[in-house]
Design an enzyme around this catalytic site. Sequence first.
Site, PDB file in Angstrom:
ATOM      1  CE  LYS A 480     -16.883  -6.087 106.327  1.00 52.94           C
ATOM      2  NZ  LYS A 480     -17.021  -5.454 104.983  1.00 52.94           N
ATOM      3  CG  HIS A 482     -19.199  -6.029 109.723  1.00 53.79           C
ATOM      4  ND1 HIS A 482     -17.980  -6.153 110.358  1.00 53.79           N
ATOM      5  CD2 HIS A 482     -19.061  -5.021 108.815  1.00 53.79           C
ATOM      6  CE1 HIS A 482     -17.146  -5.253 109.881  1.00 53.79           C
ATOM      7  NE2 HIS A 482     -17.766  -4.554 108.925  1.00 53.79           N
TER       8      HIS A 482
END
Length: 594
Positions: A480, A482
Amino acid sequence: ADQLMFMTKRRRIPIIQATLQFLLLLISLTLSMSTSTTDLPREEQRGSQSFFIKLEKRVQEIDSHLCVGLDPHYKELFPNDPDKERSEEEKCDAAFTFCKTLIDSTASHAAAYKPNAAFFEALGPNLGMTTLRRVIDAVPSSIPVLLDVKRGDIGSTAAAYAEACYGPLKSNGLNADGVTLSPLMGWDSVEPFITGDYRDRGAFILCKTSNPGSNDLLAVDLGNGGGSTMFEKIAALGKTWSDRAIQESPLLTEESENANKDQTKEPPRLGLVVGATDPSALEKARAAGGEDVWILAPGVGAQGGDLEKSCRAGMNRMGTGMLIPVSRGISRAEDPGKKAEELKEAINTARTSVLQDTSQVCSSNDDQSIEQYQKEFLEFSLQQGVLKFGSFVLKSGRTSPYFFNAGLFASGAALFKLGRAYAAAIMSSKELTDYNGNVIFDIIFGPAYKGISLGAVVCASLYNDFGVDVGFAYDRKEAKDHGEGGKLVGASMENKRILVVDDVITAGTAIRESHKMLGTVGAKTIGVAIALDRAEKRSLEDPVSAVQAVARDLQIPVVSIVSLPQLQIFLQKSPDYSDDVLESVTKYRSQYGV
């Protein structure tokens, strides 16, 4: 050229015959240059492999767990000299001859040699240590040498001890592969022997020794409410210190890992000394130290330790991880070589009984019974359509009489019952719990994607049904970029013991990848729990199942709720299925089962 001239002129060998013999000599010299790591001189092996990797290779190579002690007692050297009137030179010559004779006669049966430094120190201040070095040099370089010195100090003193035990000839060191240590002064007293320049060495720390007086201190209850003793604390610390040493001074570089693809992780650098005279302590030390720690178990023979009971208590579930040192029992035998062979075979007989006793490992593999939770799981799986009987062509090309699809556990009720079955299997497993019934892991890890939901429900069921509160974590397929970022979600796994949960093991690829990834974040995988073990050979040429291969290669237990044997027992006892179904499963197991 000199050799060829000698053969033709001095020995009067015809030139053609001499040339052929000379070519054979050249070939043998060439082959000797293409030696394996363990064929190199002991000093030239340094840095290429750890002590315990070398030990494991030796054990596998000759199928022996026997450690031959080299203890030149004065009475054995000079039985007719009670007044000890021999000169230092005479004593040292006799001690070397004594040890060299033992080495020559037992080398084919010895997994390791263990010279005791005290007997060499007693030979005299001038030649005693030189004789010990000569004895170590006389041991074939492929056989590990464990120097029994029981050192235990800190700071520069400990560093000096390490240099004396491990140093090469040019620094007047003894060039041993490993040592015995006293751990009572803590990590500081152990660190110099297994880190830095000596990160490729190993040590056995005194844990619960074979003498009765060890109970005065090592068996003391720590009073922490858990009933644990000092020696169990030492066993647990050994694991912690090994992890710390590997983290601070890694031996396996990326290059060596690529060159040794079968070596997925570096084994612990510390083993435990636990007397064979106390099987109960052996069992507890094994539970506290873990499956992959090596145990040195003195006391068999002259001290009265029972070999079979000791092996049952101290060996890991793979029937290994234990060295049995014997000194006087071999040196005082009429034929030391034959005695060593007899001991080796006796240990292997005991190992066979260990493997039979732990046949439930890699699955609950008891042909005589089926547990209630296993019966309920099979009934429930059939009700949900997860388990079906019929004719199914597998990816391997085999036609199986049954098929299992865990993806059909697709409701709240189904997941609830599935989690309870996993929890029951885990708590029933001797491999995932200690002798007090407590789990030996801190976090459940669910590999993406199926493992995520499985790990969550198992974690909840352990708490709901058994009051066991452990952490939960999982990974993403893609990192991921963010928010919290990264691939890992959930409880922190650094320096934690991890149980991986998945549905089945087909090839073992996902488990191996998870194991490697967990190692990169400082986590220690201690086992795997799955729903079904098909318990069948990977191929007719390879009589090992995928589950067994994972357990063997990663040196961790794999526990299943049920396996093919339990399915067969279930069908034998159930009135709901025809004889044809039972016959087809029985035939399939007979053909492909492990």
